[in-house]
Write a protein that holds these residues in place. Structure first.
Motif, PDB file in Angstrom:
ATOM      1  N   LYS A  15       1.267  12.808  -7.133  1.00 26.25           N
ATOM      2  CA  LYS A  15       0.313  12.092  -7.988  1.00 26.25           C
ATOM      3  C   LYS A  15      -1.096  12.651  -7.813  1.00 26.25           C
ATOM      4  O   LYS A  15      -1.493  13.035  -6.717  1.00 26.25           O
ATOM      5  CB  LYS A  15       0.279  10.598  -7.633  1.00 26.25           C
ATOM      6  N   THR A  16      -1.828  12.685  -8.899  1.00 24.93           N
ATOM      7  CA  THR A  16      -3.244  13.041  -8.865  1.00 24.93           C
ATOM      8  C   THR A  16      -4.039  11.829  -9.315  1.00 24.93           C
ATOM      9  O   THR A  16      -3.509  10.915  -9.939  1.00 24.93           O
ATOM     10  CB  THR A  16      -3.540  14.241  -9.793  1.00 24.93           C
ATOM     11  N   GLY A  17      -5.312  11.812  -8.993  1.00 26.96           N
ATOM     12  CA  GLY A  17      -6.166  10.702  -9.398  1.00 26.96           C
ATOM     13  C   GLY A  17      -5.876   9.417  -8.649  1.00 26.96           C
ATOM     14  O   GLY A  17      -6.044   8.326  -9.192  1.00 26.96           O
ATOM     15  N   VAL A  18      -5.443   9.532  -7.396  1.00 28.63           N
ATOM     16  CA  VAL A  18      -5.152   8.340  -6.589  1.00 28.63           C
ATOM     17  C   VAL A  18      -6.474   7.727  -6.134  1.00 28.63           C
ATOM     18  O   VAL A  18      -7.333   8.414  -5.578  1.00 28.63           O
ATOM     19  CB  VAL A  18      -4.259   8.711  -5.373  1.00 28.63           C
ATOM     20  N   LEU A  19      -6.619   6.440  -6.385  1.00 28.02           N
ATOM     21  CA  LEU A  19      -7.862   5.741  -6.072  1.00 28.02           C
ATOM     22  C   LEU A  19      -7.915   5.237  -4.637  1.00 28.02           C
ATOM     23  O   LEU A  19      -8.970   5.246  -4.007  1.00 28.02           O
ATOM     24  CB  LEU A  19      -8.042   4.560  -7.025  1.00 28.02           C
ATOM     25  N   ARG A  20      -6.779   4.770  -4.145  1.00 26.90           N
ATOM     26  CA  ARG A  20      -6.734   4.264  -2.763  1.00 26.90           C
ATOM     27  C   ARG A  20      -5.314   4.305  -2.251  1.00 26.90           C
ATOM     28  O   ARG A  20      -4.350   4.311  -3.023  1.00 26.90           O
ATOM     29  CB  ARG A  20      -7.283   2.849  -2.658  1.00 26.90           C
ATOM     30  N   ILE A  21      -5.186   4.322  -0.918  1.00 30.83           N
ATOM     31  CA  ILE A  21      -3.884   4.352  -0.249  1.00 30.83           C
ATOM     32  C   ILE A  21      -3.938   3.381   0.921  1.00 30.83           C
ATOM     33  O   ILE A  21      -4.952   3.302   1.622  1.00 30.83           O
ATOM     34  CB  ILE A  21      -3.563   5.777   0.272  1.00 30.83           C
ATOM     35  N   VAL A  22      -2.854   2.640   1.126  1.00 31.30           N
ATOM     36  CA  VAL A  22      -2.721   1.771   2.294  1.00 31.30           C
ATOM     37  C   VAL A  22      -1.415   2.139   2.979  1.00 31.30           C
ATOM     38  O   VAL A  22      -0.360   2.177   2.344  1.00 31.30           O
ATOM     39  CB  VAL A  22      -2.710   0.274   1.904  1.00 31.30           C
ATOM     40  N   ALA A  23      -1.487   2.426   4.292  1.00 31.94           N
ATOM     41  CA  ALA A  23      -0.318   2.861   5.045  1.00 31.94           C
ATOM     42  C   ALA A  23      -0.188   2.057   6.333  1.00 31.94           C
ATOM     43  O   ALA A  23      -1.173   1.530   6.851  1.00 31.94           O
ATOM     44  CB  ALA A  23      -0.433   4.348   5.374  1.00 31.94           C
ATOM     45  N   GLY A  31      -6.502   1.851   5.365  1.00 34.30           N
ATOM     46  CA  GLY A  31      -6.684   2.315   3.997  1.00 34.30           C
ATOM     47  C   GLY A  31      -7.392   3.642   3.939  1.00 34.30           C
ATOM     48  O   GLY A  31      -8.170   3.996   4.821  1.00 34.30           O
ATOM     49  N   LEU A  32      -7.095   4.375   2.892  1.00 34.06           N
ATOM     50  CA  LEU A  32      -7.756   5.650   2.627  1.00 34.06           C
ATOM     51  C   LEU A  32      -8.430   5.575   1.274  1.00 34.06           C
ATOM     52  O   LEU A  32      -7.806   5.183   0.287  1.00 34.06           O
ATOM     53  CB  LEU A  32      -6.745   6.795   2.582  1.00 34.06           C
ATOM     54  N   LEU A  33      -9.687   5.959   1.230  1.00 36.14           N
ATOM     55  CA  LEU A  33     -10.422   6.106  -0.014  1.00 36.14           C
ATOM     56  C   LEU A  33     -10.763   7.582  -0.169  1.00 36.14           C
ATOM     57  O   LEU A  33     -10.719   8.345   0.806  1.00 36.14           O
ATOM     58  CB  LEU A  33     -11.685   5.244   0.016  1.00 36.14           C
ATOM     59  N   PRO A  34     -11.109   8.026  -1.358  1.00 36.65           N
ATOM     60  CA  PRO A  34     -11.305   9.460  -1.590  1.00 36.65           C
ATOM     61  C   PRO A  34     -12.289  10.158  -0.646  1.00 36.65           C
ATOM     62  O   PRO A  34     -12.101  11.309  -0.312  1.00 36.65           O
ATOM     63  CB  PRO A  34     -11.812   9.516  -3.036  1.00 36.65           C
ATOM     64  N   ARG A  35     -13.319   9.495  -0.183  1.00 41.50           N
ATOM     65  CA  ARG A  35     -14.322  10.171   0.649  1.00 41.50           C
ATOM     66  C   ARG A  35     -14.112   9.980   2.147  1.00 41.50           C
ATOM     67  O   ARG A  35     -14.983  10.306   2.946  1.00 41.50           O
ATOM     68  CB  ARG A  35     -15.710   9.710   0.260  1.00 41.50           C
ATOM     69  N   ARG A  36     -12.979   9.477   2.536  1.00 41.38           N
ATOM     70  CA  ARG A  36     -12.696   9.296   3.959  1.00 41.38           C
ATOM     71  C   ARG A  36     -12.593  10.658   4.635  1.00 41.38           C
ATOM     72  O   ARG A  36     -12.149  11.636   4.047  1.00 41.38           O
ATOM     73  CB  ARG A  36     -11.401   8.528   4.161  1.00 41.38           C
ATOM     74  N   LEU A  37     -12.963  10.707   5.914  1.00 34.52           N
ATOM     75  CA  LEU A  37     -12.842  11.947   6.667  1.00 34.52           C
ATOM     76  C   LEU A  37     -11.378  12.339   6.811  1.00 34.52           C
ATOM     77  O   LEU A  37     -10.483  11.496   6.727  1.00 34.52           O
ATOM     78  CB  LEU A  37     -13.467  11.778   8.054  1.00 34.52           C
ATOM     79  N   PHE A  48       4.264   1.341   1.860  1.00 30.30           N
ATOM     80  CA  PHE A  48       3.179   2.282   1.599  1.00 30.30           C
ATOM     81  C   PHE A  48       2.676   1.967   0.192  1.00 30.30           C
ATOM     82  O   PHE A  48       3.471   1.831  -0.738  1.00 30.30           O
ATOM     83  CB  PHE A  48       3.740   3.705   1.685  1.00 30.30           C
ATOM     84  N   ILE A  49       1.376   1.814   0.042  1.00 27.71           N
ATOM     85  CA  ILE A  49       0.802   1.425  -1.249  1.00 27.71           C
ATOM     86  C   ILE A  49      -0.192   2.495  -1.699  1.00 27.71           C
ATOM     87  O   ILE A  49      -0.999   2.967  -0.899  1.00 27.71           O
ATOM     88  CB  ILE A  49       0.063   0.069  -1.136  1.00 27.71           C
ATOM     89  N   TYR A  50      -0.093   2.864  -2.969  1.00 30.48           N
ATOM     90  CA  TYR A  50      -1.139   3.707  -3.549  1.00 30.48           C
ATOM     91  C   TYR A  50      -1.465   3.183  -4.942  1.00 30.48           C
ATOM     92  O   TYR A  50      -0.667   2.499  -5.568  1.00 30.48           O
ATOM     93  CB  TYR A  50      -0.744   5.187  -3.575  1.00 30.48           C
ATOM     94  N   GLU A  51      -2.665   3.498  -5.391  1.00 31.22           N
ATOM     95  CA  GLU A  51      -3.114   3.003  -6.690  1.00 31.22           C
ATOM     96  C   GLU A  51      -3.700   4.142  -7.512  1.00 31.22           C
ATOM     97  O   GLU A  51      -4.497   4.934  -7.004  1.00 31.22           O
ATOM     98  CB  GLU A  51      -4.169   1.915  -6.493  1.00 31.22           C
ATOM     99  N   THR A  52      -3.269   4.208  -8.772  1.00 29.92           N
ATOM    100  CA  THR A  52      -3.843   5.148  -9.729  1.00 29.92           C
ATOM    101  C   THR A  52      -4.251   4.364 -10.970  1.00 29.92           C
ATOM    102  O   THR A  52      -3.771   3.244 -11.183  1.00 29.92           O
ATOM    103  CB  THR A  52      -2.833   6.244 -10.141  1.00 29.92           C
ATOM    104  N   PHE A  59       4.181   0.350  -4.992  1.00 27.56           N
ATOM    105  CA  PHE A  59       4.710   0.056  -3.668  1.00 27.56           C
ATOM    106  C   PHE A  59       5.879   0.984  -3.372  1.00 27.56           C
ATOM    107  O   PHE A  59       6.767   1.142  -4.206  1.00 27.56           O
ATOM    108  CB  PHE A  59       5.195  -1.393  -3.589  1.00 27.56           C
ATOM    109  N   VAL A  60       5.854   1.576  -2.180  1.00 27.34           N
ATOM    110  CA  VAL A  60       6.933   2.468  -1.753  1.00 27.34           C
ATOM    111  C   VAL A  60       7.334   2.072  -0.338  1.00 27.34           C
ATOM    112  O   VAL A  60       6.485   2.016   0.553  1.00 27.34           O
ATOM    113  CB  VAL A  60       6.478   3.946  -1.770  1.00 27.34           C
ATOM    114  N   ALA A  61       8.609   1.771  -0.163  1.00 26.41           N
ATOM    115  CA  ALA A  61       9.116   1.500   1.186  1.00 26.41           C
ATOM    116  C   ALA A  61       9.400   2.843   1.831  1.00 26.41           C
ATOM    117  O   ALA A  61      10.099   3.682   1.265  1.00 26.41           O
ATOM    118  CB  ALA A  61      10.381   0.661   1.115  1.00 26.41           C
ATOM    119  N   VAL A  62       8.831   3.072   3.006  1.00 26.86           N
ATOM    120  CA  VAL A  62       9.004   4.348   3.693  1.00 26.86           C
ATOM    121  C   VAL A  62       9.549   4.134   5.095  1.00 26.86           C
ATOM    122  O   VAL A  62       9.334   3.098   5.723  1.00 26.86           O
ATOM    123  CB  VAL A  62       7.681   5.148   3.767  1.00 26.86           C
ATOM    124  N   ASP A  63      10.263   5.140   5.548  1.00 24.55           N
ATOM    125  CA  ASP A  63      10.726   5.186   6.925  1.00 24.55           C
ATOM    126  C   ASP A  63       9.608   5.830   7.743  1.00 24.55           C
ATOM    127  O   ASP A  63       8.573   6.202   7.209  1.00 24.55           O
ATOM    128  CB  ASP A  63      12.021   6.014   6.983  1.00 24.55           C
TER     129      ASP A  63
END
Length: 129
Positions: A15-23, A31-37, A48-52, A59-63
């Motif tokens: 995916k491209t253009g992801v606004l935020r990620i929660v893991a 959470g991860l935002l685009p300008r995070r180190l 695992f959550i991501y938003e576009t 929502f994605v269930a991950v191992d």
């Protein structure tokens, strides 16, 4: 951000253009935002959550696996992943799929233990002869 979820046998999501990620990590969720180190994190089984803008919140269930963020790219490498829009339905799918895999893994470990024991026993008798 650009997100790529990798499985051992292929790519689950690209995916491209992801606004935020929660893991989920062993220390809790973050959470991860685009300008995070840039960072690296071990992932534990969970949601695992991501938003576009196009897909909204996904929502994605991950191992267990690992997450690596370098610049605008986020790579997530996990053994298994299941996607779903409804959390209740995703939970049922995870329980059904992952529990079946856990039973298969337990069975495989049991068979391997028996093979190893038999090999060691035969090897020990071979050395004594």
């Amino acid at each position: 951000m650009n997100l790529k979820v990798l499985l051992p046998f292929g790519i689950f999501a690209d995916k491209t253009g992801v606004l935020r990620i929660v893991a989920e990590t062993p220390d809790g969720s973050f959470g991860l935002l685009p300008r995070r180190l840039d960072c690296v994190a071990a992932l534990e089984p969970g949601i695992f959550i991501y938003e576009t803008e196009a897909d909204g919140e996904v929502f994605v269930a991950v191992d267990e696996g690992v997450l690596v963020k370098t610049g605008p790219d986020v790579l997530v490498s996990v053994r298994q992943a299941l996607g779903g829009a409804d959390l209740g339905q995703l939970r049922e799918t995870v329980e059904r799929e992952f529990l079946t895999l856990d039973e298969n893994a337990r069975s495989a470990r049991s068979v391997m233990a028996k093979l190893e024991t038999g090999f060691i026993r035969r090897f020990a008798t071979f050395q004594h002869d």
